[in-house]
Design an enzyme around this catalytic site. Structure first.
Site, PDB file in Angstrom:
ATOM      1  N   ASP A 235     -12.284   7.272  10.292  1.00 59.76           N
ATOM      2  CA  ASP A 235     -11.992   7.041   8.872  1.00 59.76           C
ATOM      3  C   ASP A 235     -12.469   5.644   8.478  1.00 59.76           C
ATOM      4  O   ASP A 235     -11.754   4.892   7.809  1.00 59.76           O
ATOM      5  CB  ASP A 235     -10.494   7.229   8.603  1.00 59.76           C
ATOM      6  CG  ASP A 235     -10.171   7.464   7.130  1.00 59.76           C
ATOM      7  OD1 ASP A 235     -11.114   7.752   6.354  1.00 59.76           O
ATOM      8  OD2 ASP A 235      -8.988   7.351   6.757  1.00 59.76           O
TER       9      ASP A 235
ATOM     10  N   GLY B  22       0.839  -1.201   0.000  1.00 60.45           N
ATOM     11  CA  GLY B  22       0.000   0.000   0.000  1.00 60.45           C
ATOM     12  C   GLY B  22       0.869   1.243   0.000  1.00 60.45           C
ATOM     13  O   GLY B  22       1.937   1.256   0.623  1.00 60.45           O
TER      14      GLY B  22
ATOM     15  N   SER C 183      -0.541   8.845   1.480  1.00 55.63           N
ATOM     16  CA  SER C 183       0.035  10.134   1.841  1.00 55.63           C
ATOM     17  C   SER C 183       0.964   9.972   3.048  1.00 55.63           C
ATOM     18  O   SER C 183       1.950  10.685   3.199  1.00 55.63           O
ATOM     19  CB  SER C 183      -1.089  11.101   2.173  1.00 55.63           C
ATOM     20  OG  SER C 183      -1.998  10.487   3.051  1.00 55.63           O
TER      21      SER C 183
ATOM     22  N   GLY D 101       2.968   7.424   3.833  1.00 55.28           N
ATOM     23  CA  GLY D 101       4.186   6.664   3.609  1.00 55.28           C
ATOM     24  C   GLY D 101       3.821   5.367   2.927  1.00 55.28           C
ATOM     25  O   GLY D 101       3.054   5.377   1.972  1.00 55.28           O
TER      26      GLY D 101
ATOM     27  N   LYS E 170       3.756  -0.556   8.703  1.00 59.17           N
ATOM     28  CA  LYS E 170       3.299   0.721   8.163  1.00 59.17           C
ATOM     29  C   LYS E 170       4.360   1.756   8.529  1.00 59.17           C
ATOM     30  O   LYS E 170       4.641   1.967   9.706  1.00 59.17           O
ATOM     31  CB  LYS E 170       1.932   1.089   8.751  1.00 59.17           C
ATOM     32  CG  LYS E 170       1.337   2.353   8.161  1.00 59.17           C
ATOM     33  CD  LYS E 170      -0.128   2.478   8.516  1.00 59.17           C
ATOM     34  CE  LYS E 170      -0.679   3.840   8.139  1.00 59.17           C
ATOM     35  NZ  LYS E 170      -2.106   3.964   8.417  1.00 59.17           N
TER      36      LYS E 170
HETATM   37  P1  ADP Z   1      -3.347   4.995   4.997  1.00 58.52           P
HETATM   38  O1  ADP Z   1      -3.161   5.796   6.235  1.00 58.52           O
HETATM   39  O2  ADP Z   1      -2.505   5.439   3.867  1.00 58.52           O
HETATM   40  O3  ADP Z   1      -4.777   4.890   4.552  1.00 58.52           O
HETATM   41  P2  ADP Z   1      -3.559   2.150   5.747  1.00 58.52           P
HETATM   42  O4  ADP Z   1      -3.176   1.717   7.130  1.00 58.52           O
HETATM   43  O5  ADP Z   1      -5.010   2.216   5.462  1.00 58.52           O
HETATM   44  O6  ADP Z   1      -2.819   3.525   5.415  1.00 58.52           O
HETATM   45  O7  ADP Z   1      -2.859   1.190   4.696  1.00 58.52           O
HETATM   46  C1  ADP Z   1      -2.954   1.422   3.284  1.00 58.52           C
HETATM   47  C2  ADP Z   1      -3.400   0.152   2.551  1.00 58.52           C
HETATM   48  O8  ADP Z   1      -2.423  -0.898   2.775  1.00 58.52           O
HETATM   49  C3  ADP Z   1      -4.727  -0.445   3.059  1.00 58.52           C
HETATM   50  O9  ADP Z   1      -5.843   0.137   2.441  1.00 58.52           O
HETATM   51  C4  ADP Z   1      -4.563  -1.922   2.719  1.00 58.52           C
HETATM   52  O10 ADP Z   1      -4.861  -2.163   1.354  1.00 58.52           O
HETATM   53  C5  ADP Z   1      -3.070  -2.153   2.951  1.00 58.52           C
HETATM   54  N1  ADP Z   1      -2.852  -2.626   4.350  1.00 58.52           N
HETATM   55  C6  ADP Z   1      -2.518  -1.867   5.411  1.00 58.52           C
HETATM   56  N2  ADP Z   1      -2.391  -2.601   6.532  1.00 58.52           N
HETATM   57  C7  ADP Z   1      -2.638  -3.880   6.167  1.00 58.52           C
HETATM   58  C8  ADP Z   1      -2.652  -5.146   6.879  1.00 58.52           C
HETATM   59  N3  ADP Z   1      -2.388  -5.210   8.189  1.00 58.52           N
HETATM   60  N4  ADP Z   1      -2.936  -6.269   6.178  1.00 58.52           N
HETATM   61  C9  ADP Z   1      -3.202  -6.192   4.854  1.00 58.52           C
HETATM   62  N5  ADP Z   1      -3.215  -5.059   4.126  1.00 58.52           N
HETATM   63  C10 ADP Z   1      -2.930  -3.905   4.771  1.00 58.52           C
HETATM   64 MG    MG Z   2      -6.264   3.789   5.029  1.00 61.76          MG
END
Ligand code: ADP
Ligand code: MG
Length: 265
Positions: free
Chosen positions: A127, A11, A14, A16, A33
């Site tokens: 969110d 993923g 914005s 990272g 993340k």
């Molecule tokens: P942001 O703050 O950019 O929205 P997210 O925590 O939502 O960050 O992560 C971005 C994307 O990465 C998610 O929409 C998902 O598709 C993928 N993702 C994030 N965390 C996980 C996880 N624990 N398992 C699987 N996919 C994940």
């Molecule tokens: Mg998100």
């Protein structure tokens, strides 16, 4: 990061990146993340809040926190990997075939259980959307992305300008009123509607007409084959006055739909 080896980037946003990694000692997969830490000291606390709040959440339907650490100007949050991806990806895979009602009810019941748990801890997610709800390999819902979450009644709860996708935003937010637990209920209503129809309840070609539709609570009716309790629930979750919307406690325990949801939990 030496303890983990990078598998792939899953993923990018914005904030990272979200990375799929493997722990070198246990061989288990995790998601890291990475969040760019701001130079400005007063904003630092904001960035760290996501890790702090996620670390406090222990629930079968919330992404499990493993650890967090800071390296240079990056905050790394290590968490459980949900190999089923996010619900938005899952919805897009469907193309035009609807989900079966049992899947919708099971997923929605699990989302509600997770959201009730965080509200009981006086935390608001702020969110909730299909992109922030993940699935495991066995189809269990895991609520994720606490990057906008806040503790209720802290002055910061109100000081958060909206930046995300507008489809899930409750009418009171467009009206500059404070975010509250019922604003999360509205957003979950949008996710439920999306699961039932594969479409957003409120859609328009411009921001202005989108906001108008949201503030009027005007959405296309749900298909008739859905259980009446579900149609009634959606109507309640889209009440424009937050006070008229059911809380998650009500939805799960004393609403017409509760029994239906409980049989799917
Ligand atoms: P942001 O703050 O950019 O929205 P997210 O925590 O939502 O960050 O992560 C971005 C994307 O990465 C998610 O929409 C998902 O598709 C993928 N993702 C994030 N965390 C996980 C996880 N624990 N398992 C699987 N996919 C994940
Ligand atoms: Mg998100």
């Amino acid at each position: 990061m030496e303890r983990y080896s990078l598998h792939k980037v899953i993923g990018e946003g914005s904030f990272g990146r979200a990375l799929l990694v493997r722990c070198k000692s246990t061989q288990e997969k995790y998601v890291v993340k990475e969040i760019q830490l701001p130079k400005n000291k007063s904003k630092l606390e904001n960035s760290r809040r996501e890790a702090v709040l996620l670390s406090r959440m222990k629930h079968p339907n919330i992404v499990a926190f493993r650890e967090a650490f800071e390296a240079d100007d990056l905050l790394c949050i290590v968490m459980e990997y949900c190999s089923g991806g996010d619900l938005l990806q899952r919805i897009r895979q469907q193309k035009t075939t609807q989900f079966c009602v049992d899947d919708v009810l099971r997923w929605f019941a699990q989302m509600c259980a997770a959201a009730k748990y965080i509200h009981d801890k006086r935390v608001l997610h702020r969110d909730l959307k299909s992109k922030n709800i993940f699935l495991t390999d066995n189809g269990t819902i895991k609520l994720g992305d606490f990057g906008s979450a806040c503790v209720l009644n802290s002055s910061k709860a109100y000081a958060h300008a909206y930046v995300g996708t507008p489809y899930y935003v409750a009418p009171e937010i467009w009206d500059n009123k404070p975010y509250n637990n019922k604003s999360d209920v509205w957003s979950l209503g949008c996710v439920l509607y999306e699961l039932c129809t594969l479409r957003h309840p409120f859609q328009a070609s411009s921001w202005k007409s989108l906001i108008l539709k949201v503030c009027r609570g005007a959405y296309p009716p749900l298909p008739n084959y859905l259980p009446y309790e579900l149609q009634y629930l959606v109507k309640q979750m889209f009440k424009t006055n937050p006070k008229d919307r059911p809380s998650l406690h009500t939805i799960l325990t004393c609403h017409r739909v509760s029994k239906l949801l409980r049989t799917h939990l």
